[in-house]
Design a protein around this motif. Structure first.
Motif, mmCIF file in Angstrom:
data_model
loop_
_atom_site.group_PDB
_atom_site.id
_atom_site.type_symbol
_atom_site.label_atom_id
_atom_site.label_comp_id
_atom_site.label_asym_id
_atom_site.label_seq_id
_atom_site.Cartn_x
_atom_site.Cartn_y
_atom_site.Cartn_z
ATOM 1 N N ALA A 90 0.850 -1.194 0.000
ATOM 2 C CA ALA A 90 0.000 0.000 0.000
ATOM 3 C C ALA A 90 0.883 1.241 0.000
ATOM 4 C CB ALA A 90 -0.906 0.008 1.218
ATOM 5 N N ARG A 91 0.296 2.354 -0.417
ATOM 6 C CA ARG A 91 0.986 3.658 -0.338
ATOM 7 C C ARG A 91 0.350 4.434 0.793
ATOM 8 N NH1 ARG A 91 4.701 6.772 -2.684
ATOM 9 N NH2 ARG A 91 4.330 8.989 -2.975
ATOM 10 N N LEU A 92 1.145 4.712 1.807
ATOM 11 C CA LEU A 92 0.695 5.418 2.994
ATOM 12 C C LEU A 92 0.816 6.919 2.752
ATOM 13 C CD1 LEU A 92 -0.216 4.855 5.920
ATOM 14 C CD2 LEU A 92 2.178 4.981 6.567
ATOM 15 N N VAL A 93 -0.231 7.664 3.066
ATOM 16 C CA VAL A 93 -0.262 9.104 2.849
ATOM 17 C C VAL A 93 -0.468 9.788 4.193
ATOM 18 C CG1 VAL A 93 -1.487 10.987 1.708
ATOM 19 C CG2 VAL A 93 -1.240 8.791 0.555
ATOM 20 N N LEU A 94 0.342 10.814 4.470
ATOM 21 C CA LEU A 94 0.220 11.556 5.717
ATOM 22 C C LEU A 94 0.648 12.995 5.510
ATOM 23 C CD1 LEU A 94 3.195 10.892 8.065
ATOM 24 C CD2 LEU A 94 3.045 9.733 5.895
ATOM 25 N N PRO A 95 0.228 13.896 6.402
ATOM 26 C CA PRO A 95 0.640 15.294 6.274
ATOM 27 C C PRO A 95 2.144 15.452 6.525
ATOM 28 C CG PRO A 95 -1.255 15.095 7.731
ATOM 29 C CD PRO A 95 -0.751 13.713 7.466
ATOM 30 N N ASP A 96 2.746 16.347 5.773
ATOM 31 C CA ASP A 96 4.147 16.718 5.980
ATOM 32 C C ASP A 96 4.164 17.722 7.127
ATOM 33 O OD1 ASP A 96 6.602 18.001 5.979
ATOM 34 O OD2 ASP A 96 6.730 18.142 3.808
ATOM 35 N N LEU A 97 4.621 17.304 8.286
ATOM 36 C CA LEU A 97 4.638 18.173 9.461
ATOM 37 C C LEU A 97 5.952 18.932 9.611
ATOM 38 C CD1 LEU A 97 2.871 15.894 12.102
ATOM 39 C CD2 LEU A 97 1.881 17.589 10.553
ATOM 40 N N GLY A 98 6.791 18.881 8.590
ATOM 41 C CA GLY A 98 8.051 19.616 8.642
ATOM 42 C C GLY A 98 8.889 19.190 9.830
ATOM 43 N N PRO A 99 9.355 20.137 10.643
ATOM 44 C CA PRO A 99 10.229 19.787 11.761
ATOM 45 C C PRO A 99 9.529 18.988 12.865
ATOM 46 C CG PRO A 99 9.727 22.131 11.776
ATOM 47 C CD PRO A 99 9.154 21.577 10.515
ATOM 48 N N ASP A 100 8.194 18.910 12.841
ATOM 49 C CA ASP A 100 7.460 18.134 13.837
ATOM 50 C C ASP A 100 7.160 16.717 13.361
ATOM 51 O OD1 ASP A 100 7.234 20.276 15.698
ATOM 52 O OD2 ASP A 100 5.677 21.148 14.439
ATOM 53 N N ALA A 101 7.665 16.332 12.199
ATOM 54 C CA ALA A 101 7.362 15.016 11.634
ATOM 55 C C ALA A 101 7.896 13.903 12.543
ATOM 56 C CB ALA A 101 7.966 14.893 10.245
ATOM 57 N N PRO A 102 7.051 12.928 12.870
ATOM 58 C CA PRO A 102 7.483 11.828 13.730
ATOM 59 C C PRO A 102 8.111 10.691 12.923
ATOM 60 C CG PRO A 102 5.164 11.584 13.263
ATOM 61 C CD PRO A 102 5.616 12.864 12.585
ATOM 62 N N GLN A 103 8.814 9.807 13.626
ATOM 63 C CA GLN A 103 9.229 8.574 12.972
ATOM 64 C C GLN A 103 7.992 7.712 12.754
ATOM 65 O OE1 GLN A 103 11.941 6.413 15.480
ATOM 66 N NE2 GLN A 103 10.345 5.641 16.814
ATOM 67 N N LEU A 104 8.039 6.823 11.778
ATOM 68 C CA LEU A 104 6.931 5.920 11.506
ATOM 69 C C LEU A 104 7.339 4.507 11.926
ATOM 70 C CD1 LEU A 104 5.812 7.128 7.966
ATOM 71 C CD2 LEU A 104 4.913 7.810 10.193
ATOM 72 N N VAL A 105 6.448 3.822 12.619
ATOM 73 C CA VAL A 105 6.701 2.454 13.084
ATOM 74 C C VAL A 105 5.603 1.558 12.520
ATOM 75 C CG1 VAL A 105 6.949 0.941 15.087
ATOM 76 C CG2 VAL A 105 7.713 3.322 15.220
ATOM 77 N N ALA A 106 6.008 0.500 11.817
ATOM 78 C CA ALA A 106 5.052 -0.452 11.242
ATOM 79 C C ALA A 106 5.214 -1.795 11.948
ATOM 80 C CB ALA A 106 5.289 -0.611 9.755
ATOM 81 N N ASN A 107 4.115 -2.327 12.446
ATOM 82 C CA ASN A 107 4.063 -3.678 13.013
ATOM 83 C C ASN A 107 3.171 -4.499 12.103
ATOM 84 O OD1 ASN A 107 5.540 -3.532 15.651
ATOM 85 N ND2 ASN A 107 4.111 -1.841 15.901
ATOM 86 N N CYS A 108 3.722 -5.554 11.498
ATOM 87 C CA CYS A 108 2.998 -6.327 10.500
ATOM 88 C C CYS A 108 2.945 -7.802 10.881
ATOM 89 C CB CYS A 108 3.662 -6.192 9.137
ATOM 90 S SG CYS A 108 3.749 -4.508 8.517
ATOM 91 N N THR A 109 1.884 -8.461 10.414
ATOM 92 C CA THR A 109 1.721 -9.906 10.607
ATOM 93 C C THR A 109 1.193 -10.522 9.323
ATOM 94 O OG1 THR A 109 -0.531 -9.680 11.441
ATOM 95 C CG2 THR A 109 1.244 -9.683 13.084
ATOM 96 N N ASN A 110 1.518 -11.792 9.151
ATOM 97 C CA ASN A 110 0.980 -12.589 8.049
ATOM 98 C C ASN A 110 1.012 -14.026 8.537
ATOM 99 O OD1 ASN A 110 0.433 -14.023 5.657
ATOM 100 N ND2 ASN A 110 1.271 -12.337 4.435
ATOM 101 N N GLY A 111 -0.145 -14.532 8.991
ATOM 102 C CA GLY A 111 -0.197 -15.859 9.605
ATOM 103 C C GLY A 111 0.604 -15.857 10.900
ATOM 104 N N GLN A 112 1.558 -16.769 11.008
ATOM 105 C CA GLN A 112 2.409 -16.855 12.198
ATOM 106 C C GLN A 112 3.625 -15.932 12.127
ATOM 107 O OE1 GLN A 112 1.594 -18.663 14.924
ATOM 108 N NE2 GLN A 112 -0.316 -19.089 13.833
ATOM 109 N N LEU A 113 3.828 -15.298 11.001
ATOM 110 C CA LEU A 113 4.983 -14.409 10.815
ATOM 111 C C LEU A 113 4.669 -13.013 11.332
ATOM 112 C CD1 LEU A 113 5.851 -15.454 7.164
ATOM 113 C CD2 LEU A 113 6.941 -16.262 9.268
#
Length: 163
Positions: A90-113
């Motif tokens: 997927a293509r994730l879309v979010l506002p550009d917060l400039g100097p306030d931009a946070p890091q992005l953390v993705a937690n993913c699963t697929n079956g037992q993985l």
């Protein structure tokens, strides 16, 4: 039409010329768009425009390479500001917060993985160390562009390794 009518017409014309596109150097422009939603309990700083990045999940193969795992379910958080639930790719879309931009953390699963990936925002800093427009404008204004995190913001793609 009076002055007010022409003024309103002019403002509408300017608004139509505005840049409402998604910026960002991430790949996946042909992928389904998923918009990050602001957290109701958090005040989100105003954004400059929108940026986008690809979110994909992979598993290692026998030869030491990686194989994409479409259909993986991910929850992506952007600090206390945003969250999104998506199915890869997927293509994730979010506002550009400039100097306030946070890091992005993705937690993913697929079956037992399962797997996690983190990306930090990156700010543009041209090779010569300042925006190209400053050369024409003379000395000054612009040396802070990348240092102060005001240059163009991009997020690298989120590639989540599932194991």
């Amino acid at each position: 039409m009076g002055r007010i009518g022409f003024g309103v017409l002019g403002l509408l014309a300017l608004a139509a010329c505005g840049d409402t596109g998604i910026r960002g150097s991430g790949s996946g422009t042909d992928l389904p768009l998923v918009e990050m939603k602001p957290n109701a309990a958090q005040i989100v700083p105003p954004g400059r425009w929108k940026t986008g990045l690809a979110v994909r999940a992979f598993v290692p193969d026998a030869e030491g390479g990686w194989v994409e795992m479409p259909g993986s379910r991910c929850r992506v958080s952007g600090g206390d500001y945003f969250t999104a639930d998506l199915v890869t790719p997927a293509r994730l879309v979010l506002p550009d917060l400039g100097p306030d931009a946070p890091q992005l953390v993705a937690n993913c699963t697929n079956g037992q993985l399962a797997g996690q990936a983190v990306v930090q925002p990156a700010y543009g800093w041209p090779e010569e160390g300042r925006p190209s427009g400053v050369r024409r404008a003379g000395w000054g204004g612009g040396w802070w562009w990348g240092y102060e995190k005001t240059g163009p913001l991009v997020y690298p793609d989120l590639a989540v390794a599932l194991r």
